[in-house]
Design a protein around this motif. Structure first.
Motif, PDB file in Angstrom:
ATOM      1  N   ALA A 177     103.041   0.345 -20.740  1.00 46.49           N
ATOM      2  CA  ALA A 177     102.050  -0.732 -20.718  1.00 46.49           C
ATOM      3  C   ALA A 177     101.166  -0.688 -21.963  1.00 46.49           C
ATOM      4  CB  ALA A 177     101.200  -0.651 -19.452  1.00 46.49           C
ATOM      5  N   ALA A 178     100.753   0.510 -22.364  1.00 44.22           N
ATOM      6  CA  ALA A 178      99.912   0.653 -23.553  1.00 44.22           C
ATOM      7  C   ALA A 178     100.672   0.251 -24.816  1.00 44.22           C
ATOM      8  CB  ALA A 178      99.405   2.087 -23.670  1.00 44.22           C
ATOM      9  N   ALA A 179     101.937   0.660 -24.901  1.00 46.31           N
ATOM     10  CA  ALA A 179     102.749   0.307 -26.082  1.00 46.31           C
ATOM     11  C   ALA A 179     102.969  -1.198 -26.159  1.00 46.31           C
ATOM     12  CB  ALA A 179     104.082   1.044 -26.043  1.00 46.31           C
ATOM     13  N   GLU A 180     103.224  -1.817 -25.019  1.00 47.45           N
ATOM     14  CA  GLU A 180     103.430  -3.270 -25.005  1.00 47.45           C
ATOM     15  C   GLU A 180     102.142  -3.993 -25.371  1.00 47.45           C
ATOM     16  OE1 GLU A 180     105.477  -6.881 -24.694  1.00 47.45           O
ATOM     17  OE2 GLU A 180     106.192  -4.848 -24.984  1.00 47.45           O
ATOM     18  N   ALA A 181     101.009  -3.522 -24.879  1.00 49.13           N
ATOM     19  CA  ALA A 181      99.721  -4.146 -25.191  1.00 49.13           C
ATOM     20  C   ALA A 181      99.392  -4.024 -26.679  1.00 49.13           C
ATOM     21  CB  ALA A 181      98.613  -3.524 -24.352  1.00 49.13           C
ATOM     22  N   ALA A 182      99.833  -2.931 -27.304  1.00 51.44           N
ATOM     23  CA  ALA A 182      99.548  -2.689 -28.718  1.00 51.44           C
ATOM     24  C   ALA A 182     100.499  -3.442 -29.648  1.00 51.44           C
ATOM     25  CB  ALA A 182      99.618  -1.188 -29.010  1.00 51.44           C
ATOM     26  N   ARG A 183     101.557  -4.002 -29.099  1.00 51.00           N
ATOM     27  CA  ARG A 183     102.554  -4.699 -29.914  1.00 51.00           C
ATOM     28  C   ARG A 183     101.922  -5.908 -30.594  1.00 51.00           C
ATOM     29  NH1 ARG A 183     107.342  -8.170 -29.285  1.00 51.00           N
ATOM     30  NH2 ARG A 183     106.625  -8.859 -27.263  1.00 51.00           N
ATOM     31  N   THR A 184     102.087  -5.998 -31.903  1.00 47.04           N
ATOM     32  CA  THR A 184     101.447  -7.069 -32.658  1.00 47.04           C
ATOM     33  C   THR A 184     102.451  -8.013 -33.318  1.00 47.04           C
ATOM     34  OG1 THR A 184     101.341  -5.668 -34.619  1.00 47.04           O
ATOM     35  CG2 THR A 184      99.410  -5.652 -33.159  1.00 47.04           C
ATOM     36  N   ARG A 185     103.721  -7.786 -33.100  1.00 40.48           N
ATOM     37  CA  ARG A 185     104.713  -8.643 -33.748  1.00 40.48           C
ATOM     38  C   ARG A 185     104.961  -9.899 -32.927  1.00 40.48           C
ATOM     39  NH1 ARG A 185     108.869  -4.478 -36.654  1.00 40.48           N
ATOM     40  NH2 ARG A 185     107.243  -3.104 -37.463  1.00 40.48           N
ATOM     41  N   LEU A 186     105.587 -10.864 -33.561  1.00 33.76           N
ATOM     42  CA  LEU A 186     105.781 -12.149 -32.905  1.00 33.76           C
ATOM     43  C   LEU A 186     106.694 -12.077 -31.688  1.00 33.76           C
ATOM     44  CD1 LEU A 186     108.772 -13.642 -33.518  1.00 33.76           C
ATOM     45  CD2 LEU A 186     107.832 -13.712 -35.795  1.00 33.76           C
ATOM     46  N   ASP A 187     106.513 -13.040 -30.823  1.00 39.89           N
ATOM     47  CA  ASP A 187     107.382 -13.218 -29.666  1.00 39.89           C
ATOM     48  C   ASP A 187     108.484 -14.168 -30.129  1.00 39.89           C
ATOM     49  OD1 ASP A 187     108.656 -14.225 -27.363  1.00 39.89           O
ATOM     50  OD2 ASP A 187     106.851 -13.940 -26.161  1.00 39.89           O
ATOM     51  N   PHE A 188     109.650 -13.613 -30.435  1.00 39.60           N
ATOM     52  CA  PHE A 188     110.759 -14.371 -31.013  1.00 39.60           C
ATOM     53  C   PHE A 188     111.164 -15.550 -30.139  1.00 39.60           C
ATOM     54  CE2 PHE A 188     115.288 -15.018 -32.015  1.00 39.60           C
ATOM     55  CZ  PHE A 188     115.219 -15.167 -33.397  1.00 39.60           C
ATOM     56  N   ALA A 189     111.242 -15.340 -28.831  1.00 40.69           N
ATOM     57  CA  ALA A 189     111.668 -16.404 -27.910  1.00 40.69           C
ATOM     58  C   ALA A 189     110.713 -17.596 -27.957  1.00 40.69           C
ATOM     59  CB  ALA A 189     111.769 -15.870 -26.489  1.00 40.69           C
ATOM     60  N   LYS A 190     109.422 -17.328 -28.092  1.00 42.88           N
ATOM     61  CA  LYS A 190     108.438 -18.413 -28.164  1.00 42.88           C
ATOM     62  C   LYS A 190     108.376 -19.031 -29.552  1.00 42.88           C
ATOM     63  CE  LYS A 190     105.405 -16.881 -24.459  1.00 42.88           C
ATOM     64  NZ  LYS A 190     104.110 -16.289 -24.126  1.00 42.88           N
ATOM     65  N   ALA A 191     108.528 -18.218 -30.582  1.00 43.53           N
ATOM     66  CA  ALA A 191     108.407 -18.704 -31.953  1.00 43.53           C
ATOM     67  C   ALA A 191     109.625 -19.504 -32.407  1.00 43.53           C
ATOM     68  CB  ALA A 191     108.163 -17.533 -32.908  1.00 43.53           C
ATOM     69  N   ALA A 192     110.804 -19.162 -31.881  1.00 43.10           N
ATOM     70  CA  ALA A 192     112.043 -19.854 -32.274  1.00 43.10           C
ATOM     71  C   ALA A 192     112.903 -20.092 -31.028  1.00 43.10           C
ATOM     72  CB  ALA A 192     112.798 -19.027 -33.310  1.00 43.10           C
ATOM     73  N   PRO A 193     112.432 -20.931 -30.113  1.00 39.44           N
ATOM     74  CA  PRO A 193     113.136 -21.093 -28.835  1.00 39.44           C
ATOM     75  C   PRO A 193     114.565 -21.606 -28.962  1.00 39.44           C
ATOM     76  CG  PRO A 193     111.379 -22.735 -29.048  1.00 39.44           C
ATOM     77  CD  PRO A 193     111.224 -21.761 -30.182  1.00 39.44           C
ATOM     78  N   LYS A 194     114.821 -22.500 -29.900  1.00 44.42           N
ATOM     79  CA  LYS A 194     116.193 -23.009 -30.060  1.00 44.42           C
ATOM     80  C   LYS A 194     117.127 -21.906 -30.547  1.00 44.42           C
ATOM     81  CE  LYS A 194     116.763 -27.421 -31.427  1.00 44.42           C
ATOM     82  NZ  LYS A 194     116.635 -28.583 -32.340  1.00 44.42           N
ATOM     83  N   VAL A 195     116.650 -21.101 -31.457  1.00 44.58           N
ATOM     84  CA  VAL A 195     117.448 -19.982 -31.960  1.00 44.58           C
ATOM     85  C   VAL A 195     117.688 -18.981 -30.835  1.00 44.58           C
ATOM     86  CG1 VAL A 195     117.529 -18.071 -33.608  1.00 44.58           C
ATOM     87  CG2 VAL A 195     116.590 -20.280 -34.316  1.00 44.58           C
ATOM     88  N   PHE A 196     116.644 -18.663 -30.093  1.00 42.15           N
ATOM     89  CA  PHE A 196     116.746 -17.716 -28.990  1.00 42.15           C
ATOM     90  C   PHE A 196     117.766 -18.200 -27.959  1.00 42.15           C
ATOM     91  CE2 PHE A 196     115.235 -15.629 -25.068  1.00 42.15           C
ATOM     92  CZ  PHE A 196     115.201 -14.308 -25.506  1.00 42.15           C
ATOM     93  N   ARG A 197     117.689 -19.473 -27.585  1.00 43.13           N
ATOM     94  CA  ARG A 197     118.644 -20.027 -26.620  1.00 43.13           C
ATOM     95  C   ARG A 197     120.066 -20.017 -27.183  1.00 43.13           C
ATOM     96  NH1 ARG A 197     114.371 -23.587 -25.788  1.00 43.13           N
ATOM     97  NH2 ARG A 197     115.428 -25.247 -26.945  1.00 43.13           N
ATOM     98  N   ALA A 198     120.209 -20.232 -28.479  1.00 42.19           N
ATOM     99  CA  ALA A 198     121.537 -20.192 -29.098  1.00 42.19           C
ATOM    100  C   ALA A 198     122.139 -18.788 -29.013  1.00 42.19           C
ATOM    101  CB  ALA A 198     121.465 -20.656 -30.556  1.00 42.19           C
ATOM    102  N   ILE A 199     121.328 -17.774 -29.223  1.00 39.80           N
ATOM    103  CA  ILE A 199     121.816 -16.393 -29.107  1.00 39.80           C
ATOM    104  C   ILE A 199     122.203 -16.105 -27.659  1.00 39.80           C
ATOM    105  CG2 ILE A 199     121.305 -13.943 -29.429  1.00 39.80           C
ATOM    106  CD1 ILE A 199     119.260 -14.791 -31.606  1.00 39.80           C
ATOM    107  N   ILE A 200     121.397 -16.571 -26.712  1.00 35.63           N
ATOM    108  CA  ILE A 200     121.728 -16.394 -25.295  1.00 35.63           C
ATOM    109  C   ILE A 200     123.065 -17.060 -24.986  1.00 35.63           C
ATOM    110  CG2 ILE A 200     121.086 -17.070 -22.932  1.00 35.63           C
ATOM    111  CD1 ILE A 200     118.134 -16.616 -23.785  1.00 35.63           C
TER     112      ILE A 200
END
Length: 172
Positions: free
Chosen positions: A17-40
């Motif tokens: 939980a602490a490591a996830e809270a400290a994560r500062t990098r982008l949320d790929f799925a939210k930032a590039a949803p079409k790309v994320f869905r294409a990979i899925i």
């Protein structure tokens, strides 16, 4: 003894939980949803017709090689849920030294996974490809190759975006 086990589990959960809270990098799925869905979609198409146990072995081995703790945690858990034995899970990283745990077909897939994942180290040797081709029909081999490509993509997404092992953001 139970107290130590419970304490360790609590510490791990708190640490995740602490490591996830400290994560500062982008949320790929939210930032590039079409790309994320294409990979899925690519991932889902790659899996079609493949033995689920083989799928997990391939994903686990590539995740070992790429040092992707997030994907390794996720896929070892998936493999357990699918009935994979702890013995085989522990042996994936050293499958060449523990061949008797894996079928010749699985060994061919693991060798191909290593060659494709580490392609910059010398390409995909003809002998590795020929062994895989001897165990898989052409369409199945294409799906194995596609699966290797997708797990390598997922590993790179997870590593680049700082995904935390122990979290699993998939729905369902």
């Amino acid at each position: 003894m139970t107290t130590n086990t419970n304490t360790a589990a609590t510490d791990a959960t708190t640490g995740i939980a602490a490591a996830e809270a400290a994560r500062t990098r982008l949320d790929f799925a939210k930032a590039a949803p079409k790309v994320f869905r294409a990979i899925i979609g690519f991932d889902a198409a790659a899996r079609e017709g493949l033995d689920p146990a083989l799928v997990e072995l391939i994903q686990i081995r590539a995740s070992h090689l790429n040092h992707c703790a997030y994907c390794l945690h996720m896929h070892t858990n998936d493999a357990r849920k699918a009935g994979e034995s702890e013995d085989r899970l522990h042996m994936v990283a050293v499958w060449r030294e523990a061949r008797h745990f894996f079928t010749p077909k699985e060994q061919a897939a693991l060798a191909l996974t290593e060659a494709v994942t580490l392609v910059a180290d010398g390409g995909v040797p003809g002998t590795v490809y020929a062994e895989a081709a001897a165990h898989f029909e052409e369409q199945e081999l294409a799906h194995v190759l596609a699966l290797i490509l997708t797990i390598n993509t997922w590993n790179r997404v997870a590593l680049a975006t700082g995904k935390v092992a122990g979290t699993d953001e998939r729905k369902g």
